[in-house]
Design a protein around this motif. Sequence first.
Motif, PDB file in Angstrom:
ATOM      1  N   GLN A 284     -43.334   2.097  -7.020  1.00  0.00           N
ATOM      2  CA  GLN A 284     -42.930   2.574  -8.375  1.00  0.00           C
ATOM      3  C   GLN A 284     -41.779   3.145  -8.518  1.00  0.00           C
ATOM      4  N   GLN A 285     -41.804   4.558  -8.112  1.00  0.00           N
ATOM      5  CA  GLN A 285     -40.903   5.575  -8.060  1.00  0.00           C
ATOM      6  C   GLN A 285     -39.584   4.892  -7.605  1.00  0.00           C
ATOM      7  N   ARG A 286     -39.751   4.093  -6.465  1.00  0.00           N
ATOM      8  CA  ARG A 286     -38.371   3.581  -5.863  1.00  0.00           C
ATOM      9  C   ARG A 286     -37.676   2.788  -7.031  1.00  0.00           C
ATOM     10  N   THR A 287     -38.647   1.756  -7.379  1.00  0.00           N
ATOM     11  CA  THR A 287     -38.175   0.996  -8.499  1.00  0.00           C
ATOM     12  C   THR A 287     -37.482   1.683  -9.637  1.00  0.00           C
ATOM     13  N   ALA A 288     -38.200   2.682 -10.157  1.00  0.00           N
ATOM     14  CA  ALA A 288     -37.580   3.400 -11.275  1.00  0.00           C
ATOM     15  C   ALA A 288     -36.175   3.815 -10.951  1.00  0.00           C
ATOM     16  N   VAL A 289     -35.987   4.247  -9.648  1.00  0.00           N
ATOM     17  CA  VAL A 289     -34.546   4.889  -9.196  1.00  0.00           C
ATOM     18  C   VAL A 289     -33.728   3.628  -9.234  1.00  0.00           C
ATOM     19  N   LEU A 290     -34.118   2.735  -8.734  1.00  0.00           N
ATOM     20  CA  LEU A 290     -33.098   1.498  -8.453  1.00  0.00           C
ATOM     21  C   LEU A 290     -32.959   0.907  -9.722  1.00  0.00           C
ATOM     22  N   ALA A 291     -33.729   1.021 -10.760  1.00  0.00           N
ATOM     23  CA  ALA A 291     -33.534   0.747 -12.136  1.00  0.00           C
ATOM     24  C   ALA A 291     -32.452   1.557 -12.783  1.00  0.00           C
ATOM     25  N   TRP A 292     -32.504   2.970 -12.514  1.00  0.00           N
ATOM     26  CA  TRP A 292     -31.730   3.931 -13.113  1.00  0.00           C
ATOM     27  C   TRP A 292     -30.192   3.564 -12.697  1.00  0.00           C
ATOM     28  N   LYS A 293     -30.079   3.397 -11.344  1.00  0.00           N
ATOM     29  CA  LYS A 293     -28.659   3.047 -10.975  1.00  0.00           C
ATOM     30  C   LYS A 293     -28.057   1.774 -11.663  1.00  0.00           C
ATOM     31  N   LEU A 294     -29.069   0.737 -11.336  1.00  0.00           N
ATOM     32  CA  LEU A 294     -28.634  -0.520 -12.004  1.00  0.00           C
ATOM     33  C   LEU A 294     -28.137  -0.690 -13.424  1.00  0.00           C
ATOM     34  N   ALA A 295     -28.820   0.317 -14.209  1.00  0.00           N
ATOM     35  CA  ALA A 295     -28.836   0.588 -15.686  1.00  0.00           C
ATOM     36  C   ALA A 295     -27.290   1.245 -15.840  1.00  0.00           C
ATOM     37  N   GLN A 296     -27.299   1.924 -14.820  1.00  0.00           N
ATOM     38  CA  GLN A 296     -25.654   2.538 -15.197  1.00  0.00           C
ATOM     39  C   GLN A 296     -24.561   1.621 -14.973  1.00  0.00           C
ATOM     40  N   VAL A 297     -24.684   0.600 -14.083  1.00  0.00           N
ATOM     41  CA  VAL A 297     -23.991  -0.643 -14.118  1.00  0.00           C
ATOM     42  C   VAL A 297     -23.856  -1.323 -15.365  1.00  0.00           C
ATOM     43  N   ARG A 298     -25.068  -1.573 -15.898  1.00  0.00           N
ATOM     44  CA  ARG A 298     -25.150  -2.222 -17.181  1.00  0.00           C
ATOM     45  C   ARG A 298     -24.564  -1.474 -18.398  1.00  0.00           C
ATOM     46  N   PHE A 299     -24.529  -0.421 -18.087  1.00  0.00           N
ATOM     47  CA  PHE A 299     -24.186   0.742 -19.327  1.00  0.00           C
ATOM     48  C   PHE A 299     -22.392   0.524 -19.153  1.00  0.00           C
ATOM     49  N   ALA A 300     -21.993   0.717 -18.144  1.00  0.00           N
ATOM     50  CA  ALA A 300     -20.401   0.904 -18.065  1.00  0.00           C
ATOM     51  C   ALA A 300     -19.912  -0.522 -18.660  1.00  0.00           C
TER      52      ALA A 300
END
Length: 364
Positions: A284-300
């Motif tokens: 779950q922690q690793r999924t959260a980090v991956l989601a954080w990174k991919l959210a930056q892509v979405r944000f951009a």
Amino acid sequence: MGLALVRATLSDWRCAHELEVGFSPAMTVLVGPNASGKTNTVEVLQLLTAGTSFRRPSPADLVRQGCEAGRAELRLEGDGRVVDVACIATVSSRRFTRNGKAVRPSAVPGTLLSVLFTPDDLDLVKGPAKGRRGEVDGFGSQANAGFSRVCRAYARSVEQRNRLLKDPACDLSVLDAWDASVALGGATLLYHRMGLVRRLAPLVQEVYGDIAGGERLEVAYRCTVPGVEEGMGRDAMAAAMAAALAAGRADDLRRGATGVGPHRDDVDFSLEGRPLRTFGSQGQQRTAVLAWKLAQVRFAEERLGERPVLLLDDVMSELDGTRRSAVSSYVDTGIQTVVTTTHLGYFDSETLAGAEVVPYGEHA
């Protein structure tokens, strides 16, 4: 479309004598054994897009052993433009150029936004708060040049105030002036940080839900300055900062350090209302980090109108099939991605069919 990576050229850089790597507009896979130079290439991509390196090297670290200088160049193309960014390192200094003209490191971000994911990032949730603050500030500095200036100005003010606090002959009238500077700079940084996390949070939640099958992840900025609340304006935040500095002055003088401000803040991750750091599984922690990174892509893409490059350094081996599929799905949306790996078996045949595979070491 925006700019995209075309080619990186390294000369006497790290362990490379001469190396040229071309990049696909979709996915480029750098494959080879450990210590073959793959991460060096990713470091160059980050350095020449973000202006910083996750390895935090000295200039001498960048120069091939036995050489006087090393050079790394990156060509970007898109929208009818060609941009060449370079870093020239010696044993004692490094300098950047853009299209042949000298620029400061702080001026490098803004040409092409990059999102980097390394194995160390997998400890983002359970690691120290400094890493989470740095993650917000690093992305914010790429997304907005003003964010970087605010970070540097606040850090300088805190450093100067701390120096004065350590002085046995501390002049309180001078301390008053630095209090005002720290309060204003801190409020400005808080305003930008809290706003960025507030905008990223729903994207992180959405990406996490897509990967994890509906579990609810929440991300929130945790401000340690008494009286500062979400939605406040900068003036109100500055007043709260000033009051907190005044209330803590005696303690600060005793410790010789500034005890309150955004340099003490954190970012909280919670899953179904419980702290992810203490109650979440490693998956779950690793999924959260991956989601954080991919959210930056979405944000951009959605907020900034830019298509960033996604840099993945040796993380596919650390992710299970579900999470690897989540990464691949973002590549399928047209995000340029550069990924390093020791084993092509981490990718399905369909993904590899549309990728540029670049061999390193014994694979070359």
